[in-house]
Design a protein around this motif. Structure first.
Motif, PDB file in Angstrom:
ATOM      1  N   UNK A 143       0.837  -1.205   0.000  1.00 28.78           N
ATOM      2  CA  UNK A 143       0.000   0.000   0.000  1.00 28.78           C
ATOM      3  C   UNK A 143       0.866   1.247   0.000  1.00 28.78           C
ATOM      4  N   UNK A 144       0.308   2.304  -0.518  1.00 31.04           N
ATOM      5  CA  UNK A 144       0.987   3.595  -0.538  1.00 31.04           C
ATOM      6  C   UNK A 144       0.063   4.654   0.068  1.00 31.04           C
ATOM      7  N   UNK A 145       0.586   5.829   0.276  1.00 29.52           N
ATOM      8  CA  UNK A 145      -0.196   6.917   0.870  1.00 29.52           C
ATOM      9  C   UNK A 145      -1.085   7.560  -0.186  1.00 29.52           C
ATOM     10  N   UNK A 146      -2.361   7.777   0.137  1.00 25.64           N
ATOM     11  CA  UNK A 146      -3.281   8.485  -0.752  1.00 25.64           C
ATOM     12  C   UNK A 146      -3.047   9.998  -0.624  1.00 25.64           C
ATOM     13  N   UNK A 150       1.349  14.187   7.404  1.00 25.70           N
ATOM     14  CA  UNK A 150       1.767  15.420   8.068  1.00 25.70           C
ATOM     15  C   UNK A 150       2.974  15.104   8.931  1.00 25.70           C
ATOM     16  N   UNK A 151       4.006  15.896   8.813  1.00 25.15           N
ATOM     17  CA  UNK A 151       5.254  15.657   9.535  1.00 25.15           C
ATOM     18  C   UNK A 151       5.045  15.774  11.039  1.00 25.15           C
ATOM     19  N   UNK A 157       3.191  13.156  17.097  1.00 24.17           N
ATOM     20  CA  UNK A 157       3.678  12.131  16.177  1.00 24.17           C
ATOM     21  C   UNK A 157       3.265  12.451  14.746  1.00 24.17           C
ATOM     22  N   UNK A 158       3.871  11.759  13.795  1.00 23.60           N
ATOM     23  CA  UNK A 158       3.548  11.902  12.381  1.00 23.60           C
ATOM     24  C   UNK A 158       2.093  11.487  12.166  1.00 23.60           C
ATOM     25  N   UNK A 159       1.346  12.230  11.362  1.00 23.97           N
ATOM     26  CA  UNK A 159      -0.066  11.938  11.099  1.00 23.97           C
ATOM     27  C   UNK A 159      -0.207  11.245   9.749  1.00 23.97           C
ATOM     28  N   UNK A 160      -0.821  10.061   9.759  1.00 24.25           N
ATOM     29  CA  UNK A 160      -1.068   9.300   8.545  1.00 24.25           C
ATOM     30  C   UNK A 160      -2.574   9.236   8.303  1.00 24.25           C
ATOM     31  N   UNK A 161      -2.975   9.271   7.051  1.00 23.10           N
ATOM     32  CA  UNK A 161      -4.388   9.171   6.693  1.00 23.10           C
ATOM     33  C   UNK A 161      -4.792   7.704   6.678  1.00 23.10           C
ATOM     34  N   UNK A 162      -6.042   7.413   7.035  1.00 24.72           N
ATOM     35  CA  UNK A 162      -6.541   6.046   7.005  1.00 24.72           C
ATOM     36  C   UNK A 162      -6.743   5.565   5.568  1.00 24.72           C
TER      37      UNK A 162
END
Length: 181
Positions: A143-146, A150-151, A157-162
């Motif tokens: 999987x990759x980031x859509x 956010x740093x 902490x680093x914010x990742x999208x679901x």
């Protein structure tokens, strides 16, 4: 990663005494392994007993009967009823869930026979000239980031999208020489 104080102290001592290379390398001490009472041959034999017809005068197998049968065969050190019970718990079975009163279908008998052969190989002592290699495989989704993450900021902490982007699949293969560590 969680680590106990004892582990941290041991790693610090290893580093201070032997340096970084020693500390990060894997150390296997075959002498430190306790000899297991339950070996593959015993496990296969007890399964074979439990799947077969109960002794004359009994309707079903009990832990006591299986223990007597295992100790009579002599495929391992003498074992207790508790050892047999723990063996079944580890196999995620119990005597009440198994159809012990009847003989297993042909497919199950063949499976038990094949499993017995494999478990026998695993129970043999480690020999460098004849290594026993175990292989396992796991499918894995790539999987990759859509959206761009956010740093991290101080205290956060680093914010990742679901939401994610599917990039395909692969299989992960792992081969180990389990008996050699």
């Amino acid at each position: 990663m969680d680590a106990t104080a004892a582990t941290v102290a041991r790693v610090a001592k290893d580093y201070a005494t032997n340096g970084l290379d020693y500390t990060v390398s894997y150390h296997y001490n075959p002498a430190s392994r306790r000899r297991a009472k339950v070996n593959g041959e015993l496990e296969a034999y007890v399964i074979q007993l439990a799947c077969g017809k109960a002794p004359e005068g009994y309707v079903d197998w009990t832990l006591e009967l299986l223990t007597r049968g295992a100790n009579k065969k002599g495929v391992a050190e003498p074992v207790s009823k508790e050892t047999i019970c723990v063996m079944f718990k580890k196999m995620d079975s119990n005597l009440g869930k198994m159809s012990i009163g009847a003989s297993p279908p042909k497919e199950n008998a063949a499976f038990v026979a094949c499993m017995e052969n494999i478990l026998h190989i695993y129970s043999l002592p480690s020999a460098p000239e004849v290594p026993v290699i175990c292989m396992d495989e796991r499918p894995y989704q790539l999987i990759g980031e859509a959206r761009e993450p956010l740093a991290a900021r101080p205290g956060d902490i680093k914010k990742l999208d679901a939401e994610y982007k599917r990039c395909g699949t692969c299989s992960i293969f792992v081969s180990t020489e389990a008996l050699a560590g």
